[in-house]
Motif scaffolding. Structure first.
Motif, PDB file in Angstrom:
ATOM      1  N   THR A   1     -77.309  -9.718   1.286  1.00  0.00           N
ATOM      2  CA  THR A   1     -76.193  -9.633   0.361  1.00  0.00           C
ATOM      3  C   THR A   1     -75.570 -11.007   0.156  1.00  0.00           C
ATOM      4  O   THR A   1     -75.727 -11.908   0.973  1.00  0.00           O
ATOM      5  CB  THR A   1     -75.112  -8.654   0.872  1.00  0.00           C
ATOM      6  N   VAL A   2     -74.852 -11.153  -0.947  1.00  0.00           N
ATOM      7  CA  VAL A   2     -74.309 -12.453  -1.299  1.00  0.00           C
ATOM      8  C   VAL A   2     -72.797 -12.361  -1.490  1.00  0.00           C
ATOM      9  O   VAL A   2     -72.246 -11.281  -1.713  1.00  0.00           O
ATOM     10  CB  VAL A   2     -74.952 -13.017  -2.586  1.00  0.00           C
ATOM     11  N   ILE A   3     -72.166 -13.502  -1.391  1.00  0.00           N
ATOM     12  CA  ILE A   3     -70.735 -13.612  -1.648  1.00  0.00           C
ATOM     13  C   ILE A   3     -70.561 -13.918  -3.131  1.00  0.00           C
ATOM     14  O   ILE A   3     -70.865 -15.021  -3.595  1.00  0.00           O
ATOM     15  CB  ILE A   3     -70.108 -14.714  -0.779  1.00  0.00           C
ATOM     16  N   ALA A   4     -70.085 -12.920  -3.878  1.00  0.00           N
ATOM     17  CA  ALA A   4     -70.056 -13.039  -5.336  1.00  0.00           C
ATOM     18  C   ALA A   4     -69.239 -14.236  -5.802  1.00  0.00           C
ATOM     19  O   ALA A   4     -69.589 -14.919  -6.770  1.00  0.00           O
ATOM     20  CB  ALA A   4     -69.506 -11.752  -5.942  1.00  0.00           C
ATOM     21  N   GLN A   5     -68.119 -14.511  -5.117  1.00  0.00           N
ATOM     22  CA  GLN A   5     -67.235 -15.594  -5.541  1.00  0.00           C
ATOM     23  C   GLN A   5     -67.844 -16.964  -5.276  1.00  0.00           C
ATOM     24  O   GLN A   5     -67.262 -17.989  -5.649  1.00  0.00           O
ATOM     25  CB  GLN A   5     -65.895 -15.488  -4.807  1.00  0.00           C
ATOM     26  N   SER A   6     -69.006 -17.018  -4.640  1.00  0.00           N
ATOM     27  CA  SER A   6     -69.593 -18.299  -4.254  1.00  0.00           C
ATOM     28  C   SER A   6     -70.482 -18.905  -5.328  1.00  0.00           C
ATOM     29  O   SER A   6     -71.075 -19.957  -5.110  1.00  0.00           O
ATOM     30  CB  SER A   6     -70.419 -18.122  -2.969  1.00  0.00           C
ATOM     31  N   LEU A   7     -70.610 -18.258  -6.469  1.00  0.00           N
ATOM     32  CA  LEU A   7     -71.525 -18.739  -7.507  1.00  0.00           C
ATOM     33  C   LEU A   7     -71.174 -20.149  -7.957  1.00  0.00           C
ATOM     34  O   LEU A   7     -70.022 -20.459  -8.255  1.00  0.00           O
ATOM     35  CB  LEU A   7     -71.484 -17.804  -8.713  1.00  0.00           C
ATOM     36  N   SER A   8     -72.206 -21.004  -8.002  1.00  0.00           N
ATOM     37  CA  SER A   8     -72.047 -22.352  -8.552  1.00  0.00           C
ATOM     38  C   SER A   8     -73.310 -22.709  -9.320  1.00  0.00           C
ATOM     39  O   SER A   8     -74.387 -22.171  -9.059  1.00  0.00           O
ATOM     40  CB  SER A   8     -71.772 -23.372  -7.446  1.00  0.00           C
ATOM     41  N   THR A   9     -73.170 -23.598 -10.272  1.00  0.00           N
ATOM     42  CA  THR A   9     -74.304 -24.006 -11.092  1.00  0.00           C
ATOM     43  C   THR A   9     -74.413 -25.523 -11.121  1.00  0.00           C
ATOM     44  O   THR A   9     -73.429 -26.236 -10.939  1.00  0.00           O
ATOM     45  CB  THR A   9     -74.163 -23.473 -12.533  1.00  0.00           C
ATOM     46  N   GLY A  10     -75.636 -25.999 -11.381  1.00  0.00           N
ATOM     47  CA  GLY A  10     -75.849 -27.433 -11.454  1.00  0.00           C
ATOM     48  C   GLY A  10     -77.284 -27.767 -11.781  1.00  0.00           C
ATOM     49  O   GLY A  10     -78.133 -26.876 -11.953  1.00  0.00           O
ATOM     50  N   ARG A  11     -77.555 -29.053 -11.871  1.00  0.00           N
ATOM     51  CA  ARG A  11     -78.907 -29.510 -12.147  1.00  0.00           C
ATOM     52  C   ARG A  11     -79.729 -29.640 -10.885  1.00  0.00           C
ATOM     53  O   ARG A  11     -80.957 -29.558 -10.911  1.00  0.00           O
ATOM     54  CB  ARG A  11     -78.866 -30.866 -12.873  1.00  0.00           C
ATOM     55  N   ALA A  12     -79.055 -29.855  -9.744  1.00  0.00           N
ATOM     56  CA  ALA A  12     -79.782 -30.062  -8.496  1.00  0.00           C
ATOM     57  C   ALA A  12     -79.035 -29.421  -7.331  1.00  0.00           C
ATOM     58  O   ALA A  12     -77.814 -29.294  -7.350  1.00  0.00           O
ATOM     59  CB  ALA A  12     -79.975 -31.558  -8.232  1.00  0.00           C
ATOM     60  N   LEU A  13     -79.790 -29.023  -6.324  1.00  0.00           N
ATOM     61  CA  LEU A  13     -79.240 -28.483  -5.080  1.00  0.00           C
ATOM     62  C   LEU A  13     -79.862 -29.239  -3.926  1.00  0.00           C
ATOM     63  O   LEU A  13     -81.088 -29.372  -3.862  1.00  0.00           O
ATOM     64  CB  LEU A  13     -79.521 -26.986  -4.970  1.00  0.00           C
ATOM     65  N   GLN A  14     -79.026 -29.740  -3.023  1.00  0.00           N
ATOM     66  CA  GLN A  14     -79.500 -30.462  -1.855  1.00  0.00           C
ATOM     67  C   GLN A  14     -79.003 -29.768  -0.597  1.00  0.00           C
ATOM     68  O   GLN A  14     -77.851 -29.338  -0.538  1.00  0.00           O
ATOM     69  CB  GLN A  14     -78.996 -31.901  -1.859  1.00  0.00           C
ATOM     70  N   ALA A  15     -79.879 -29.650   0.386  1.00  0.00           N
ATOM     71  CA  ALA A  15     -79.513 -29.009   1.644  1.00  0.00           C
ATOM     72  C   ALA A  15     -79.964 -29.869   2.813  1.00  0.00           C
ATOM     73  O   ALA A  15     -81.031 -30.480   2.781  1.00  0.00           O
ATOM     74  CB  ALA A  15     -80.149 -27.625   1.750  1.00  0.00           C
ATOM     75  N   GLY A  16     -79.140 -29.917   3.839  1.00  0.00           N
ATOM     76  CA  GLY A  16     -79.490 -30.609   5.074  1.00  0.00           C
ATOM     77  C   GLY A  16     -78.935 -29.825   6.244  1.00  0.00           C
ATOM     78  O   GLY A  16     -77.845 -29.260   6.154  1.00  0.00           O
ATOM     79  N   GLY A  17     -79.698 -29.753   7.323  1.00  0.00           N
ATOM     80  CA  GLY A  17     -79.217 -29.005   8.468  1.00  0.00           C
ATOM     81  C   GLY A  17     -80.265 -28.876   9.548  1.00  0.00           C
ATOM     82  O   GLY A  17     -81.314 -29.538   9.522  1.00  0.00           O
ATOM     83  N   LEU A  18     -79.989 -27.982  10.478  1.00  0.00           N
ATOM     84  CA  LEU A  18     -80.869 -27.783  11.622  1.00  0.00           C
ATOM     85  C   LEU A  18     -81.848 -26.651  11.347  1.00  0.00           C
ATOM     86  O   LEU A  18     -81.441 -25.536  10.995  1.00  0.00           O
ATOM     87  CB  LEU A  18     -80.039 -27.451  12.868  1.00  0.00           C
ATOM     88  N   SER A  19     -83.133 -26.943  11.471  1.00  0.00           N
ATOM     89  CA  SER A  19     -84.187 -25.921  11.431  1.00  0.00           C
ATOM     90  C   SER A  19     -84.043 -24.989  10.228  1.00  0.00           C
ATOM     91  O   SER A  19     -83.819 -23.786  10.355  1.00  0.00           O
ATOM     92  CB  SER A  19     -84.159 -25.108  12.726  1.00  0.00           C
ATOM     93  N   LEU A  20     -84.206 -25.543   9.035  1.00  0.00           N
ATOM     94  CA  LEU A  20     -84.049 -24.774   7.803  1.00  0.00           C
ATOM     95  C   LEU A  20     -85.381 -24.153   7.380  1.00  0.00           C
ATOM     96  O   LEU A  20     -86.435 -24.774   7.459  1.00  0.00           O
ATOM     97  CB  LEU A  20     -83.530 -25.663   6.686  1.00  0.00           C
ATOM     98  N   ARG A  21     -85.300 -22.912   6.910  1.00  0.00           N
ATOM     99  CA  ARG A  21     -86.465 -22.254   6.313  1.00  0.00           C
ATOM    100  C   ARG A  21     -86.307 -22.286   4.791  1.00  0.00           C
ATOM    101  O   ARG A  21     -85.267 -21.861   4.263  1.00  0.00           O
ATOM    102  CB  ARG A  21     -86.595 -20.811   6.782  1.00  0.00           C
ATOM    103  N   VAL A  22     -87.334 -22.748   4.093  1.00  0.00           N
ATOM    104  CA  VAL A  22     -87.323 -22.792   2.633  1.00  0.00           C
ATOM    105  C   VAL A  22     -88.358 -21.805   2.120  1.00  0.00           C
ATOM    106  O   VAL A  22     -89.544 -21.884   2.470  1.00  0.00           O
ATOM    107  CB  VAL A  22     -87.639 -24.214   2.116  1.00  0.00           C
TER     108      VAL A  22
END
Length: 283
Positions: free
Chosen positions: A234-255
């Motif tokens: 499930t998702v947090i509806a109020q969290s919607l954002s839009t853009g040209r790019a998405l960047q993620a950094g963190g510990l042990s990420l699954r893509v």
């Protein structure tokens, strides 16, 4: 027109009577590999052996960003258009789009006939009946949309997710353009509701990416410790954002792209809008 139909583990789809020209039908695995897709490399070269339009490098050097605005029809105008109809899952379509993107053949027209649940088909409002969807893919015109890819040159057909490798809460940061989507450190004990990652889908128009935050693990994912939410993904509806790019950094990420996970965890990943748009057949 040259019409190439790729049946990805879908032999029951066989009525091509409305096709404007006799199609070349190829039966491929559920998720075709590069060797399976040589047929579209050959078809693209046969239709357009030399591309007279600016290269990707040329486009990237342009001083403006017109190529990242409203999706455009491909500038390549071969005398005989090439249409590729993919019959299969979102993962199969992703494999085909990835191959076309890497070969810089995104000018080809793409029709899609979903088999089973399909986020891409829902996003593009494609017919749900298989024969109706096939007839639509064979005969209707294209309407360009942004093509979203990751930094491993994998194209997103329906959706992609960034989560913790072990399905726990995420520890890291996810940014969409200049907006902080997630900045979080995982709890010691997995909560019923928390911050488990982000899900993104390609948009129909600029800027290209729509992303939301997931407050439970993905469907079918079993956390390695702690509590198990009754309903996952499930998702947090109020969290919607839009853009040209998405960047993620963190510990042990699954893509994961269209349900297919990278083989190893990563510490960073980027998704962004490709310089060429997807020429998809849609309403």
């Amino acid at each position: 027109m040259r019409l190439v139909v790729l049946r990805c583990d879908a032999p029951s789809i066989s009525d091509f009577s409305v096709a404007p020209v006799p199609p070349e039908v190829h039966d491929l695995p559920t998720i075709p590999a590069r060797r399976d897709l040589r047929v579209i490399d050959d078809a693209a070269f046969d239709v357009l052996p030399v591309d007279p339009t600016p290269s990707l490098d040329d486009i990237a050097k342009q001083p403006d960003v017109a190529h990242l605005g409203t999706p455009q029809f491909a500038p390549q105008k071969p005398e005989r258009p090439l249409r590729i109809v993919v019959i299969g899952s979102d993962a199969a379509l992703s494999a085909v789009l990835t191959r076309l993107m890497r070969a810089d053949n995104m000018w080809a027209e793409i029709g899609f006939v979903p088999q089973g649940e399909s986020i891409a088909a829902t996003s593009w409002a494609l017919p749900s009946d298989p024969q109706e969807a096939l007839n639509f893919a064979l005969t209707q015109p294209v309407r360009p949309v942004p093509l979203i890819r990751d930094d491993a040159a994998v194209a997103v057909a329906g959706a992609a997710t960034i989560t913790n490798w072990d399905n726990a809460e995420i520890t890291g940061e996810i940014i969409v353009d200049d907006h902080v989507q997630i900045r979080h450190e995982a709890s010691a004990k997995i909560p019923r509701r928390g911050i488990f990652g982000a899900r993104l889908v390609p948009m129909l128009d600029a800027p290209g990416i729509a992303a939301v935050t997931m407050d439970t693990p993905l469907p079918g994912a079993v956390p390695s410790r702690g509590l198990f939410p009754r309903k996952s993904g499930t998702v947090i509806a109020q969290s919607l954002s839009t853009g040209r790019a998405l960047q993620a950094g963190g510990l042990s990420l699954r893509v994961q792209v269209d349900g297919t996970s990278r083989k190893r965890p990563v510490e960073r990943v980027t998704f962004y809008r490709h310089l060429r748009d997807l020429q998809i057949v849609r309403p």
